[in-house]
Structures are given as C-alpha cells and as structure tokens.
Write a protein that holds these residues in place. Structure first.
Motif, mmCIF file in Angstrom:
data_model
loop_
_atom_site.group_PDB
_atom_site.id
_atom_site.type_symbol
_atom_site.label_atom_id
_atom_site.label_comp_id
_atom_site.label_asym_id
_atom_site.label_seq_id
_atom_site.Cartn_x
_atom_site.Cartn_y
_atom_site.Cartn_z
ATOM 1 N N GLY A 1 -78.840 -83.697 -12.490
ATOM 2 C CA GLY A 1 -77.925 -83.151 -13.471
ATOM 3 C C GLY A 1 -78.191 -83.691 -14.871
ATOM 4 O O GLY A 1 -78.171 -82.944 -15.856
ATOM 5 N N ALA A 2 -78.445 -84.997 -14.949
ATOM 6 C CA ALA A 2 -78.729 -85.605 -16.253
ATOM 7 C C ALA A 2 -80.014 -85.044 -16.846
ATOM 8 O O ALA A 2 -80.083 -84.748 -18.045
ATOM 9 N N LEU A 3 -81.039 -84.873 -16.014
ATOM 10 C CA LEU A 3 -82.300 -84.317 -16.497
ATOM 11 C C LEU A 3 -82.126 -82.873 -16.964
ATOM 12 O O LEU A 3 -82.705 -82.463 -17.977
ATOM 13 N N ALA A 4 -81.317 -82.109 -16.218
ATOM 14 C CA ALA A 4 -81.060 -80.722 -16.626
ATOM 15 C C ALA A 4 -80.333 -80.697 -17.965
ATOM 16 O O ALA A 4 -80.629 -79.867 -18.832
ATOM 17 N N GLY A 5 -79.388 -81.623 -18.159
ATOM 18 C CA GLY A 5 -78.674 -81.686 -19.428
ATOM 19 C C GLY A 5 -79.582 -82.065 -20.577
ATOM 20 O O GLY A 5 -79.471 -81.520 -21.679
ATOM 21 N N ILE A 6 -80.499 -82.998 -20.328
ATOM 22 C CA ILE A 6 -81.453 -83.409 -21.361
ATOM 23 C C ILE A 6 -82.351 -82.241 -21.758
ATOM 24 O O ILE A 6 -82.721 -82.080 -22.931
ATOM 25 N N ALA A 7 -82.693 -81.390 -20.770
ATOM 26 C CA ALA A 7 -83.548 -80.232 -21.057
ATOM 27 C C ALA A 7 -82.860 -79.226 -21.978
ATOM 28 O O ALA A 7 -83.532 -78.412 -22.620
ATOM 29 N N GLY A 8 -81.537 -79.285 -22.046
ATOM 30 C CA GLY A 8 -80.799 -78.362 -22.912
ATOM 31 C C GLY A 8 -79.686 -77.667 -22.159
ATOM 32 O O GLY A 8 -79.768 -77.484 -20.934
ATOM 33 N N ASP A 9 -78.650 -77.270 -22.874
ATOM 34 C CA ASP A 9 -77.472 -76.687 -22.222
ATOM 35 C C ASP A 9 -77.791 -75.387 -21.480
ATOM 36 O O ASP A 9 -77.224 -75.121 -20.416
ATOM 37 N N ARG A 10 -78.676 -74.565 -22.017
ATOM 38 C CA ARG A 10 -78.996 -73.301 -21.344
ATOM 39 C C ARG A 10 -79.637 -73.555 -19.987
ATOM 40 O O ARG A 10 -79.318 -72.884 -19.000
ATOM 41 N N TRP A 11 -80.537 -74.548 -19.907
ATOM 42 C CA TRP A 11 -81.169 -74.867 -18.628
ATOM 43 C C TRP A 11 -80.175 -75.543 -17.696
ATOM 44 O O TRP A 11 -80.175 -75.307 -16.487
ATOM 45 N N SER A 12 -79.323 -76.387 -18.270
ATOM 46 C CA SER A 12 -78.312 -77.061 -17.464
ATOM 47 C C SER A 12 -77.359 -76.052 -16.830
ATOM 48 O O SER A 12 -77.055 -76.119 -15.637
ATOM 49 N N LEU A 13 -76.905 -75.104 -17.626
ATOM 50 C CA LEU A 13 -76.013 -74.067 -17.104
ATOM 51 C C LEU A 13 -76.730 -73.166 -16.098
ATOM 52 O O LEU A 13 -76.143 -72.745 -15.103
ATOM 53 N N GLY A 14 -78.005 -72.878 -16.361
ATOM 54 C CA GLY A 14 -78.782 -72.084 -15.412
ATOM 55 C C GLY A 14 -78.934 -72.802 -14.084
ATOM 56 O O GLY A 14 -78.903 -72.171 -13.009
ATOM 57 N N PHE A 15 -79.081 -74.126 -14.123
ATOM 58 C CA PHE A 15 -79.184 -74.920 -12.899
ATOM 59 C C PHE A 15 -77.882 -74.855 -12.107
ATOM 60 O O PHE A 15 -77.890 -74.723 -10.882
ATOM 61 N N VAL A 16 -76.745 -74.933 -12.817
ATOM 62 C CA VAL A 16 -75.446 -74.798 -12.153
ATOM 63 C C VAL A 16 -75.313 -73.432 -11.503
ATOM 64 O O VAL A 16 -74.910 -73.321 -10.338
ATOM 65 N N ALA A 17 -75.643 -72.386 -12.258
ATOM 66 C CA ALA A 17 -75.492 -71.025 -11.735
ATOM 67 C C ALA A 17 -76.327 -70.817 -10.473
ATOM 68 O O ALA A 17 -75.848 -70.259 -9.477
ATOM 69 N N GLU A 18 -77.573 -71.292 -10.495
ATOM 70 C CA GLU A 18 -78.435 -71.118 -9.330
ATOM 71 C C GLU A 18 -77.969 -71.984 -8.167
ATOM 72 O O GLU A 18 -77.989 -71.551 -7.004
ATOM 73 N N THR A 19 -77.540 -73.208 -8.461
ATOM 74 C CA THR A 19 -77.022 -74.076 -7.407
ATOM 75 C C THR A 19 -75.835 -73.431 -6.719
ATOM 76 O O THR A 19 -75.745 -73.417 -5.479
ATOM 77 N N GLU A 20 -74.917 -72.873 -7.502
ATOM 78 C CA GLU A 20 -73.728 -72.271 -6.921
ATOM 79 C C GLU A 20 -74.071 -71.030 -6.102
ATOM 80 O O GLU A 20 -73.453 -70.773 -5.063
ATOM 81 N N ARG A 21 -75.064 -70.257 -6.536
ATOM 82 C CA ARG A 21 -75.484 -69.100 -5.744
ATOM 83 C C ARG A 21 -75.993 -69.547 -4.374
ATOM 84 O O ARG A 21 -75.683 -68.933 -3.347
ATOM 85 N N GLN A 22 -76.761 -70.628 -4.357
ATOM 86 C CA GLN A 22 -77.292 -71.107 -3.092
ATOM 87 C C GLN A 22 -76.198 -71.727 -2.226
ATOM 88 O O GLN A 22 -76.221 -71.601 -0.997
ATOM 89 N N VAL A 23 -75.218 -72.372 -2.861
ATOM 90 C CA VAL A 23 -74.097 -72.943 -2.113
ATOM 91 C C VAL A 23 -73.272 -71.834 -1.467
ATOM 92 O O VAL A 23 -72.823 -71.968 -0.321
ATOM 93 N N VAL A 24 -73.055 -70.739 -2.179
ATOM 94 C CA VAL A 24 -72.302 -69.614 -1.618
ATOM 95 C C VAL A 24 -73.000 -69.084 -0.359
ATOM 96 O O VAL A 24 -72.346 -68.800 0.660
ATOM 97 N N ARG A 25 -74.327 -68.957 -0.404
ATOM 98 C CA ARG A 25 -75.060 -68.505 0.779
ATOM 99 C C ARG A 25 -74.914 -69.503 1.922
ATOM 100 O O ARG A 25 -74.742 -69.117 3.086
ATOM 101 N N HIS A 26 -74.967 -70.777 1.595
ATOM 102 C CA HIS A 26 -74.821 -71.824 2.597
ATOM 103 C C HIS A 26 -73.428 -71.771 3.244
ATOM 104 O O HIS A 26 -73.288 -71.889 4.467
ATOM 105 N N LEU A 27 -72.387 -71.565 2.434
ATOM 106 C CA LEU A 27 -71.029 -71.486 2.971
ATOM 107 C C LEU A 27 -70.842 -70.239 3.818
ATOM 108 O O LEU A 27 -70.093 -70.253 4.805
ATOM 109 N N ASP A 28 -71.506 -69.157 3.446
ATOM 110 C CA ASP A 28 -71.479 -67.951 4.280
ATOM 111 C C ASP A 28 -72.037 -68.249 5.674
ATOM 112 O O ASP A 28 -71.500 -67.788 6.687
ATOM 113 N N GLU A 29 -73.118 -69.026 5.726
ATOM 114 C CA GLU A 29 -73.707 -69.402 7.007
ATOM 115 C C GLU A 29 -72.722 -70.229 7.833
ATOM 116 O O GLU A 29 -72.621 -70.061 9.054
#
Length: 213
Positions: free
Chosen positions: A124-152
């Motif tokens: 998370g810290a590295l994503a934040g250092i890379a910039g807010d757009r990348w940090s937010l993109g990392f959150v969005a993708e993480t949450e998409r994968q978590v939703v699939r995992h919870l569906d399972e």
C-alpha cells in the motif's frame, strides 16, 4: 486543528496496526449481518470448513487494513487520504464480524496475521508513493478480486450456515462499493501482468495458507 505530519501519520499507523492485530477494532459500529438468524446445526466437517473460510476472510481483512493504512500514509491528496481512512474504518466492521463468526464456529485467527499486515502495508505504501492514481487503481483492482473471492466463499459455505453467509454477503457489497469509489476518484487500470499474474498469485498464497494456519 493542525495538519498531521508524516511522523504523526506513522505513529497513527503503528497504533492502527496494533489495534488490528491484537484487539477487535470497533469500526463504524454497524450491527452484525444475520445476527437475528438462528445458529445452524452443522456437522463437524461443515463447522470446521466454515470456520476456516471465515479465518481466510479475517486474514483478508487484516491485509486490507495494512493496504489502506499504507496508502493513507503516503497519499498525496488529502481527499484520497480521507477516503482510504474511511474505507479502513468500514473494513474494521468486517474484522469484527469475521472474528465473531470464527468464535462461534470454534476457529482461530491466522497465526500469520502480522505477516499479512506487514506485506500489505508495504504494498500500500509503495502504491501511494507511485501516485494517487496508481494507488486508487490498486484499490479498485484489489476490491474486484476480493468480490470474486467472496463469491467463491458464498458458493462453498454450508447452505445452512446463514449467519456466515449474511456476513460474507454484506462484506461483498462493501468491497464492491469501495472499489467503485476508488475508480470514481480517478484510479488508473493496473498493468496486465500485475492484474492477471502477480495479484492473483499473492492472493492464492494468502488464502490457501490462512485456510490451514
């Protein structure tokens, strides 16, 4: 009210880490989903399986805390920082709900929770250092994968265990909402290698290990 310095945020991060790993954070105080439903009559095998799945979910929420706290500390925008902190507070509800279900099912927390938190905090810290757009993109993708995992998990939990299923269903709703917010705030899509290879591989290691340990 004075602005928080980096040192202030680091100390706050340490406090949040200790609360996540060694206490049960209060979160927003939302009631436990399915609390009014009857406790299911499960076989020993079903109870053990459901408890292990809830341990995986709890470990995932520990990781989420690390991720959000790491990103909040390094976020460049105050709006992004506040968004990360608010999402982390809602994720604390998930921690509490999962812990209550683990207790009811006779399961224990993952012994590797400190490792999950530290690794996610670093990412998370590295994503934040890379910039807010990348940090937010990392959150969005993480949450998409978590939703699939919870569906399972919804497909794998014993059908009779309505209490666990209610918790997981609400978690899935919240995770999708957090991902949508990150996208709306300008999250950039991550490179294909990260989305399709690295993140699923790390998730698989965590979920398979936390199921047993």
């Amino acid at each position: 009210m004075r602005s928080l310095t980096l040192t202030d945020r680091l100390l706050s991060g340490v406090d949040n880490a200790l609360r996540t790993l060694f206490t049960t954070p209060a979160g927003t105080g939302r009631p436990v989903p399915g609390a009014g439903l009857p406790e299911a009559e499960l076989t020993d095998a079903e109870r053990a399986h459901a408890g292990r799945l809830m341990r995986v979910n709890h470990a995932g929420e520990v990781s989420a805390q690390g991720l959000y706290q790491g990103q909040a500390i390094t976020a460049r925008s105050e709006k992004v920082r506040r968004t990360m902190e608010h999402s982390a507070e809602e994720e604390n509800d998930h921690l509490r709900w999962c812990e209550l279900r683990m207790n009811a099912l006779g399961a224990h927390k993952s012994c590797l929770n400190p490792l999950w938190y530290a690794g996610s905090f670093t990412l998370g810290a590295l994503a934040g250092i890379a910039g807010d757009r990348w940090s937010l993109g990392f959150v969005a993708e993480t949450e998409r994968q978590v939703v699939r995992h919870l569906d399972e998990h919804l497909g794998s939990l014993p059908p009779a265990d309505e209490r666990s299923r209610a918790v997981v269903a609400q978690m899935k709703h919240d995770e999708a909402h957090h991902g949508a917010i990150a996208t709306e705030l300008g999250g950039s899509p991550l490179p294909l290698l990260v989305r399709k290879v690295l993140m699923p591989a790390m998730s698989k290691v965590m979920t398979r290990t936390a199921y047993w340990v």
